[in-house]
Scaffold this motif. Sequence first.
Motif, mmCIF file in Angstrom:
data_model
loop_
_atom_site.group_PDB
_atom_site.id
_atom_site.type_symbol
_atom_site.label_atom_id
_atom_site.label_comp_id
_atom_site.label_asym_id
_atom_site.label_seq_id
_atom_site.Cartn_x
_atom_site.Cartn_y
_atom_site.Cartn_z
ATOM 1 N N LYS A 104 37.007 -21.410 -2.843
ATOM 2 C CA LYS A 104 35.830 -20.370 -3.334
ATOM 3 C C LYS A 104 35.763 -19.033 -2.677
ATOM 4 O O LYS A 104 35.787 -18.192 -3.303
ATOM 5 C CB LYS A 104 34.327 -21.045 -3.392
ATOM 6 C CG LYS A 104 34.063 -22.163 -4.523
ATOM 7 C CD LYS A 104 33.087 -22.875 -4.211
ATOM 8 C CE LYS A 104 32.604 -23.927 -5.501
ATOM 9 N NZ LYS A 104 33.387 -24.901 -5.457
ATOM 10 N N GLN A 162 41.886 -20.291 -12.432
ATOM 11 C CA GLN A 162 41.383 -21.167 -12.555
ATOM 12 C C GLN A 162 41.993 -22.556 -11.633
ATOM 13 O O GLN A 162 41.299 -23.541 -11.627
ATOM 14 C CB GLN A 162 41.526 -21.622 -14.055
ATOM 15 C CG GLN A 162 40.456 -21.079 -14.977
ATOM 16 C CD GLN A 162 40.579 -21.566 -16.352
ATOM 17 O OE1 GLN A 162 41.624 -21.898 -16.985
ATOM 18 N NE2 GLN A 162 39.503 -20.986 -17.002
ATOM 19 N N ASP A 219 39.606 -23.814 -8.980
ATOM 20 C CA ASP A 219 38.600 -24.483 -9.374
ATOM 21 C C ASP A 219 38.925 -26.223 -8.840
ATOM 22 O O ASP A 219 39.937 -26.378 -8.849
ATOM 23 C CB ASP A 219 38.386 -24.572 -10.826
ATOM 24 C CG ASP A 219 38.049 -23.115 -11.134
ATOM 25 O OD1 ASP A 219 37.546 -22.374 -10.250
ATOM 26 O OD2 ASP A 219 38.019 -22.816 -12.177
#
Length: 709
Positions: A384, A451, A454
């Motif tokens: 993150k 992505q 993620d």
Amino acid sequence: MKNNDFEKEIQKEIQLEFEKNRLNDTINIIKEEIINCIEKRKNITQHLIDTRKNAVEEYRDDEDKLIEYFDHERFVREESFKSIDRKLKEYTILQPSPYFGKVTFEEKEIQGEDSIYVGRFGVTPEEAYEPVVVDWRAPISSLFYAGKLGEVEYNAPLGKIKVDVNGKRQFIIKKENLIGMFDSEIDVKDEILQMVLSKNAEDKLKDIIMTIQQEQDDLIRQPKDKTIVVDGIAGSGKTTIALHRVAYLLYNYRNILQDKVLILGPNSIFMEYISTVLPSLGEIGVRQQTFRDFAMEILDLKTIMEFREYMEKIINKDEEFIKEVLFKTSEGYMKELDKFIEVLNKSYFIIQDLVFENNVIVPKEAIKDLFDYYENMPLFRRSKKIKRILFAKIRDKRDEKVREIEKWYKESLAKMDEEKKNLEGSELIFKRKLKIRKVIKNAMIAKKSLQWLDNEKVIDLYNNLNSNKILTIDDLAPILYLKLKLEGLKLNEEIKHVVIDEAQDYSLLQLIVIKELTKCKAFTIVGDKNQRLIPVLGEIPMLNLNGILENVEYFNLNKSYRSTKEIMEYANKYLDDDKIVPLVRSGDLVIDKYINSKEEFIKEIENVLGKLNSEGFESIALICKNKEQAKKVYSLVNRKIGIKLIDSEEIIYNKGGVVIPAYYAKGLEFDAAIIINCENNQMIKEDKLMYVMATRALHKLYVYNIKFK
């Protein structure tokens, strides 16, 4: 000799009269303090009303100042009321029975005899220098609990103080009347201890403060930064020690520990059972819950296998289930989780170049360097963080491109004369907008390309690892462990001290997770290795915490204060080691007999319950091995006898007759216990289970072996 006896009687009468007068004086002081508290509360209320009226008038045109004033006033009111209400509650509790003990002593460095009266709370009248009653948690009160007369020392704030204890006196005070008093050395044969232990279960739990023994008091008063691990046999006062230690620590370190203590117990029935103890000691707001509830709240899990179903599988010898329990509570499983985390750290994210408008703006080698740079950060928190950094890079590139477009637009506009601006200006603005829109779209594409950073939810990762089986309490610690290692999970509230009761049932991973989550340096851990019904590989984890917790000291308690000598000797049959040393409190012999028919069983239970009720016993448990047997027994006896079946954690036990499975009874105590063994004509062979069931009884124990189906 006769003269000596006469003199002793005279002295006794004089002493009794003195203590009666002293009690009356103390009660009068307490009554005055109650009136003072009520008056103070009334004055504060009136003061708040008056000042608020003035504030509304003064700040009627300034809303912000009015809100700020009321916020401050609310804080002042809460703090004032907290202090006064606490004292008012304490004095109200004390009034019928202000104290239970007295110590007479001489300090080594000060001439002259002194004495203190010890009670549930302290009483120091306004403008007085000396307390009329000393709180049992005060350092000097340890003199009362010391197991001898003569030279004793206690830990005062300024260091250890040596005194000569000349005498100790215990009082029985009820409804403001002195019923009796005894001079003693607080030996376990003491009359008041005998009296309290002979009480019914509920009263005993609340009166235990009068009878704390020296070995228990020593544990209660251990330094706040020390972790104590108590392995004590049934009835040794483990829960008493744990709860009174909380009260003691809060009294002496309230500014540090207030609202920062967590108590973890085995099940909801037990938590309800002990819920009144701390409030009776004046402590409210202490968080008390099961580990299951604690973990599920953090994980936001709605359902796992019920405690009842879990224990039923263990008690009923479900081999596949037990095999899984042994694995998931072992050190080997923690090593498997560590290997899983290691694999995720190495290969979970497939690192890619960051591309913007067909140009690599951050090569994958640089992104890999970021992963290495933040290697001490948990993997998913790291991803993150890196994603935020890369988003910033995209934003910078986007802004750079937009600045280039703006520069092109201004330069193009500057090259046009007025006529050309009128003809082509609108088209130029349109082109500018299209170019900017394309840049923004490319920025969004670049962001979407990340992505791969993620991650799945930890619970989904664990479910895959667990082959999507139904989750049990043994899965909660592993999930928390993964969240700690992968997300850097943190608690929302601050915890400074953790109490774990029935700790023998905790896995090593549970204890590690609690330590990592709370960041506590000090724990109070109590349990009984002989009461672990959950199978375990190797040593019980609570007995080997060195290297996991700091400043740990282990204590053993093998003296039981719960049951009669006869009951404890019966329970001893089911122990190989660490035999119980029963208190010399005799009772009836344990009834152990066979029952051949349903009719005989119903009649026997009816007679026994009638006899026990007529003798004043308020809590009576028919304890069965499992839920199935409990339901069978309940269906037989409930036709003629009003009795309650406890087959769920949601059922609150207060008093009266109950039928209860052994795993719900663990940790509780009853005036009388009736063990029902209906193992299809076979004896219950699990020694630990019989030990647990037998040690629930305070005064009477019956064992009925059923020989019918």
